[in-house]
Design a protein around this motif. Structure first.
Motif, PDB file in Angstrom:
ATOM      1  N   LYS A 229       5.337  -0.324  -7.173  1.00  0.00           N
ATOM      2  CA  LYS A 229       6.400  -1.290  -7.459  1.00  0.00           C
ATOM      3  C   LYS A 229       7.704  -0.973  -6.746  1.00  0.00           C
ATOM      4  N   ASP A 230       8.053   0.294  -6.654  1.00  0.00           N
ATOM      5  CA  ASP A 230       9.325   0.671  -6.058  1.00  0.00           C
ATOM      6  C   ASP A 230       9.152   1.937  -5.241  1.00  0.00           C
ATOM      7  N   THR A 231       8.481   1.801  -4.100  1.00  0.00           N
ATOM      8  CA  THR A 231       8.231   2.944  -3.218  1.00  0.00           C
ATOM      9  C   THR A 231       8.475   2.524  -1.765  1.00  0.00           C
ATOM     10  N   PRO A 232       9.668   2.082  -1.424  1.00  0.00           N
ATOM     11  CA  PRO A 232       9.914   1.529  -0.093  1.00  0.00           C
ATOM     12  C   PRO A 232       9.886   2.536   1.041  1.00  0.00           C
ATOM     13  N   LEU A 233       9.995   3.835   0.746  1.00  0.00           N
ATOM     14  CA  LEU A 233      10.117   4.844   1.799  1.00  0.00           C
ATOM     15  C   LEU A 233       8.823   5.593   2.089  1.00  0.00           C
ATOM     16  N   VAL A 234       7.710   5.148   1.522  1.00  0.00           N
ATOM     17  CA  VAL A 234       6.443   5.856   1.719  1.00  0.00           C
ATOM     18  C   VAL A 234       6.089   5.913   3.200  1.00  0.00           C
ATOM     19  N   VAL A 235       5.831   7.145   3.688  1.00  0.00           N
ATOM     20  CA  VAL A 235       5.477   7.376   5.083  1.00  0.00           C
ATOM     21  C   VAL A 235       3.969   7.542   5.246  1.00  0.00           C
ATOM     22  N   ARG A 247     -10.528  -2.364 -10.202  1.00  0.00           N
ATOM     23  CA  ARG A 247     -10.866  -3.760 -10.415  1.00  0.00           C
ATOM     24  C   ARG A 247      -9.698  -4.714 -10.202  1.00  0.00           C
ATOM     25  N   GLY A 248      -8.510  -4.189 -10.027  1.00  0.00           N
ATOM     26  CA  GLY A 248      -7.327  -5.041 -10.014  1.00  0.00           C
ATOM     27  C   GLY A 248      -7.046  -5.707  -8.683  1.00  0.00           C
ATOM     28  N   ASP A 249      -6.062  -6.589  -8.676  1.00  0.00           N
ATOM     29  CA  ASP A 249      -5.627  -7.245  -7.456  1.00  0.00           C
ATOM     30  C   ASP A 249      -4.108  -7.200  -7.361  1.00  0.00           C
ATOM     31  N   ILE A 250      -3.529  -6.108  -7.868  1.00  0.00           N
ATOM     32  CA  ILE A 250      -2.092  -6.038  -8.038  1.00  0.00           C
ATOM     33  C   ILE A 250      -1.346  -6.081  -6.714  1.00  0.00           C
ATOM     34  N   LEU A 251      -1.932  -5.532  -5.642  1.00  0.00           N
ATOM     35  CA  LEU A 251      -1.235  -5.534  -4.365  1.00  0.00           C
ATOM     36  C   LEU A 251      -0.985  -6.945  -3.865  1.00  0.00           C
ATOM     37  N   ARG A 252      -1.848  -7.883  -4.223  1.00  0.00           N
ATOM     38  CA  ARG A 252      -1.657  -9.256  -3.789  1.00  0.00           C
ATOM     39  C   ARG A 252      -0.480  -9.908  -4.491  1.00  0.00           C
ATOM     40  N   LYS A 253      -0.035  -9.319  -5.581  1.00  0.00           N
ATOM     41  CA  LYS A 253       1.056  -9.893  -6.355  1.00  0.00           C
ATOM     42  C   LYS A 253       2.406  -9.288  -6.001  1.00  0.00           C
ATOM     43  N   VAL A 254       2.409  -8.274  -5.139  1.00  0.00           N
ATOM     44  CA  VAL A 254       3.642  -7.547  -4.861  1.00  0.00           C
ATOM     45  C   VAL A 254       4.168  -7.931  -3.476  1.00  0.00           C
ATOM     46  N   PRO A 255       5.267  -8.638  -3.397  1.00  0.00           N
ATOM     47  CA  PRO A 255       5.824  -9.046  -2.111  1.00  0.00           C
ATOM     48  C   PRO A 255       6.623  -7.915  -1.468  1.00  0.00           C
ATOM     49  N   VAL A 256       5.930  -6.811  -1.170  1.00  0.00           N
ATOM     50  CA  VAL A 256       6.585  -5.620  -0.640  1.00  0.00           C
ATOM     51  C   VAL A 256       6.049  -5.339   0.756  1.00  0.00           C
ATOM     52  N   THR A 257       6.956  -4.987   1.651  1.00  0.00           N
ATOM     53  CA  THR A 257       6.561  -4.546   2.983  1.00  0.00           C
ATOM     54  C   THR A 257       6.917  -3.070   3.120  1.00  0.00           C
ATOM     55  N   TYR A 258       5.926  -2.262   3.484  1.00  0.00           N
ATOM     56  CA  TYR A 258       6.129  -0.821   3.612  1.00  0.00           C
ATOM     57  C   TYR A 258       6.518  -0.503   5.056  1.00  0.00           C
ATOM     58  N   ASP A 259       7.808  -0.686   5.349  1.00  0.00           N
ATOM     59  CA  ASP A 259       8.289  -0.546   6.718  1.00  0.00           C
ATOM     60  C   ASP A 259       8.179   0.873   7.248  1.00  0.00           C
ATOM     61  N   TYR A 260       8.199   1.872   6.357  1.00  0.00           N
ATOM     62  CA  TYR A 260       8.170   3.268   6.791  1.00  0.00           C
ATOM     63  C   TYR A 260       6.758   3.855   6.822  1.00  0.00           C
ATOM     64  N   LEU A 281      -7.240  -4.394   2.508  1.00  0.00           N
ATOM     65  CA  LEU A 281      -6.759  -5.408   3.443  1.00  0.00           C
ATOM     66  C   LEU A 281      -5.291  -5.722   3.222  1.00  0.00           C
ATOM     67  N   HIS A 282      -4.911  -5.935   1.970  1.00  0.00           N
ATOM     68  CA  HIS A 282      -3.519  -6.277   1.701  1.00  0.00           C
ATOM     69  C   HIS A 282      -2.589  -5.080   1.891  1.00  0.00           C
ATOM     70  N   LEU A 283      -3.100  -3.887   1.708  1.00  0.00           N
ATOM     71  CA  LEU A 283      -2.310  -2.704   2.014  1.00  0.00           C
ATOM     72  C   LEU A 283      -2.031  -2.636   3.519  1.00  0.00           C
ATOM     73  N   LEU A 284      -3.039  -2.942   4.322  1.00  0.00           N
ATOM     74  CA  LEU A 284      -2.870  -2.937   5.773  1.00  0.00           C
ATOM     75  C   LEU A 284      -1.913  -4.037   6.229  1.00  0.00           C
ATOM     76  N   LEU A 285      -2.027  -5.198   5.625  1.00  0.00           N
ATOM     77  CA  LEU A 285      -1.162  -6.314   5.993  1.00  0.00           C
ATOM     78  C   LEU A 285       0.294  -6.030   5.675  1.00  0.00           C
ATOM     79  N   GLN A 286       0.545  -5.203   4.663  1.00  0.00           N
ATOM     80  CA  GLN A 286       1.907  -4.914   4.239  1.00  0.00           C
ATOM     81  C   GLN A 286       2.485  -3.669   4.910  1.00  0.00           C
TER      82      GLN A 286
END
Length: 398
Positions: A229-235, A247-260, A281-286
Motif C-alpha cells: 500500500k505504501d512502499t514507493p521506494l522499493v528497489v 488467491r487475491g487480486d489486490i495488486l489490480r486494485k492498487v494504482p501504484v507505480t514502483y518507479d524505483y 503480470l500486474h507487478l511487472l506492469l507497475q
C-alpha cells in the motif's frame, strides 16, 4: 643470528592496534575468544569489551548428556555477560538446545543496558516445526529502542499493548514466527526507517505492508495476498510462492507505480495458475524501470490442480499493446518445462527492446532439450543483439 632470535621472539600480534584485536576476537568462537586471556597480559581482559557476541551450538561443550551441555551453555553465557564491560552492539543467539525463555530473558535484561544495535534470536528447540508454537519472545525486547537490525526465528511474537515500534530499525527479518496479522502489520508500520523486510511464514495471511522507506522486500510462504500500500521506494523485491494460497487480486486494485523498482525475483512460479500469473503480470506492469528479472518455475504440478488454469495467451492478451520492458537488461528464467512456461519466455523476448542477456534453464535431458531450444530461437526478439544462454537444470525456490 642473535638479531634473528630477537626478532622472532617479538609478540607481533599483541602489539597490533586494539581495533585489530577486537576484529580477531569476533572471528573466533566465543569460548576461544575467552581463552585468549592466557596469551599475554595484553590479551587478558580484552574479551570483556567485545562489542559483538555470538552464541551458537559451537559454543557448547561436547557432552553426551544434552541436559548437562545445555546447563553449561546457559551458565557460560550468564557469566560472560555479568563480567562484560562496555557496550554490546550485536548479540546473536542461535542454539537448538534451549527449550525455555527464562534464561533468554535474563540475558536480554543485561544487554538492555548495553546500547544494543543488532539482535538475532534463533532458538527452535528440538520439538520445533512449522505448526508448533515457538518460545514466547521476552517482552523486554520491545524496549530496545536503539535497535537498527532485528532477526527473530521460531518465536511467538506478541508485543505489549503499549509498544509503539522501533524508531531506529532499518532491517527486520522474521522466519517461522508465530504472529498475528495485526501484530505484523503494526510492527512494520511502527518502524518508520525500515529499509529491508524479510518474512518467511506458513500462515495464510493477506499481508498489507506500509513502509514508506522500504527498499528491499523478501517474502516466502503461503500468503493469500501481498498488499503493497505504501512502499514507493522499493528497489528490489523477491517473492517465493508456495503451492497454496495467493488467491487475491489486490495488486489490480492498487494504482501504484514502483518507479524505483529495479529488480524482481520470483520463486516457485506456476505459469498455469491464473491468480499467480495475474499477480506477477500486474507487478511487472507497475514497474516501468525494471532492469533485472529472475523467475524460477514450480517444482512440480499439483495433482489434481487446485487452481483456475490460465490461458496460453494471457500474457499478450492482458498486457497493453504498447507495453515494453523499457529498461530490462538481464533476465534469468529457470525451470522451463511446459508450453505455459514457454509462452512467458516468448513474452519477455518480444517486449524487451534493450535486453542484453537472457538465461533460460530447461528441465530436460540433453537430447530432449534440442527441440525447445530451437523453439525459443524462433521467437521474435525485440532486442536484436540479445545474448541467449541455455542452461540445463534449474534454480529452485530459495
Amino acid at each position: 643470528m642473535s638479531k634473528l632470535t630477537k626478532f622472532s621472539s617479538k609478540d607481533i600480534i599483541s602489539d597490533l592496534p586494539r581495533s585489530i584485536h577486537d576484529l580477531i576476537l569476533t572471528k573466533l568462537p566465543i569460548r576461544d575468544a575467552v581463552r585468549t586471556s592466557v596469551l599475554s597480559s595484553k590479551w587478558r581482559y580484552q574479551w570483556k569489551t567485545m562489542t559483538e557476541l555470538v552464541y551458537d551450538d559451537k559454543s557448547l561443550c561436547l557432552r553426551d548428556d544434552k541436559n548437562v551441555a545445555e546447563k553449561e551453555f546457559v551458565d557460560f553465557i550468564m557469566r560472560f555477560l555479568m563480567l562484560h564491560d562496555g557496550p554490546i552492539l550485536k548479540f546473536k543467539l542461535s542454539a537448538s538446545y534451549l527449550k525455555e525463555s527464562t534464561e533468554i530473558y535474563q540475558w536480554l535484561l543485561v544487554i538492555s543496558m548495553k546500547d544494543i544495535k543488532e539482535l538475532v534470536l534463533n532458538v527452535p528447540g528440538h520439538k520445533w516445526k512449522w505448526d508448533y508454537p515457538g518460545l514466547s519472545i521476552p517482552r523486554i525486547i520491545f524496549t530496545f529502542q536503539k535497535l537498527n537490525r532485528l532477526m527473530l526465528s521460531a518465536f511467538t511474537v506478541k508485543p505489549p499493548v503499549e509498544f509503539q515500534g522501533y524508531p531506529c530499525l532499518k532491517y527486520l527479518e522474521l522466519h517461522g514466527v508465530t504472529i498475528t496479522l495485526k501484530v505484523i502489520e503494526n510492527l512494520i508500520s511502527g518502524c518508520p526507517l525500515l529499509e529491508m523486510f524479510k518474512f518467511c511464514n506458513m500462515d495464510k495471511l493477506a499481508l498489507t505492508i506500509r513502509a514508506p522507506n522500504l527498499k528491499h522486500l523478501i517474502v516466502e510462504g503461503n500468503f493469500e495476498d501481498l498488499y503493497l500500500k505504501d512502499t514507493p521506494l522499493v528497489v528490489a523485491m523477491s517473492i517465493c510462492f508456495y503451492p497454496l494460497a495467493w488467491r487475491g487480486d489486490i495488486l489490480r486494485k492498487v494504482p501504484v507505480t514502483y518507479d524505483y523498482l529495479k529488480s524482481i525475483e520470483i520463486g516457485n512460479m506456476d505459469y498455469e495458475d491464473l491468480d499467480k500469473v495475474v499477480y506477477v503480470l500486474h507487478l511487472l506492469l507497475q514497474s516501468p524501470n525494471l532492469q533485472e528479472l529472475q523467475i524460477s518455475g514450480r517444482d512440480e504440478a499439483p495433482d489434481p490442480p487446485h487452481y483456475r488454469t490460465a490461458d496460453f495467451d494471457i500474457w499478450e492478451r492482458q498486457c497493453p499493446a504498447d507495453f515494453t520492458f523499457k529498461h530490462l537488461r538481464t533476465a534469468k528464467l529457470s525451470h522451463i518445462i511446459t508450453k505455459h512456461d514457454m509462452e512467458f519466455v516468448k513474452f519477455v523476448l518480444g517486449r524487451s527492446p534493450l535486453l542484453e542477456v537472457i538465461s533460460i534453464s530447461l528441465d530436460a535431458e540433453y537430447g530432449e532439450a534440442l527441440e525447445p531450444v530451437n523453439e525459443v530461437l524462433r521467437f521474435r526478439r525485440a532486442s536484436p543483439g540479445v545474448e541467449m544462454r541455455f542452461v540445463q537444470g534449474s534454480s529452485r525456490c530459495y
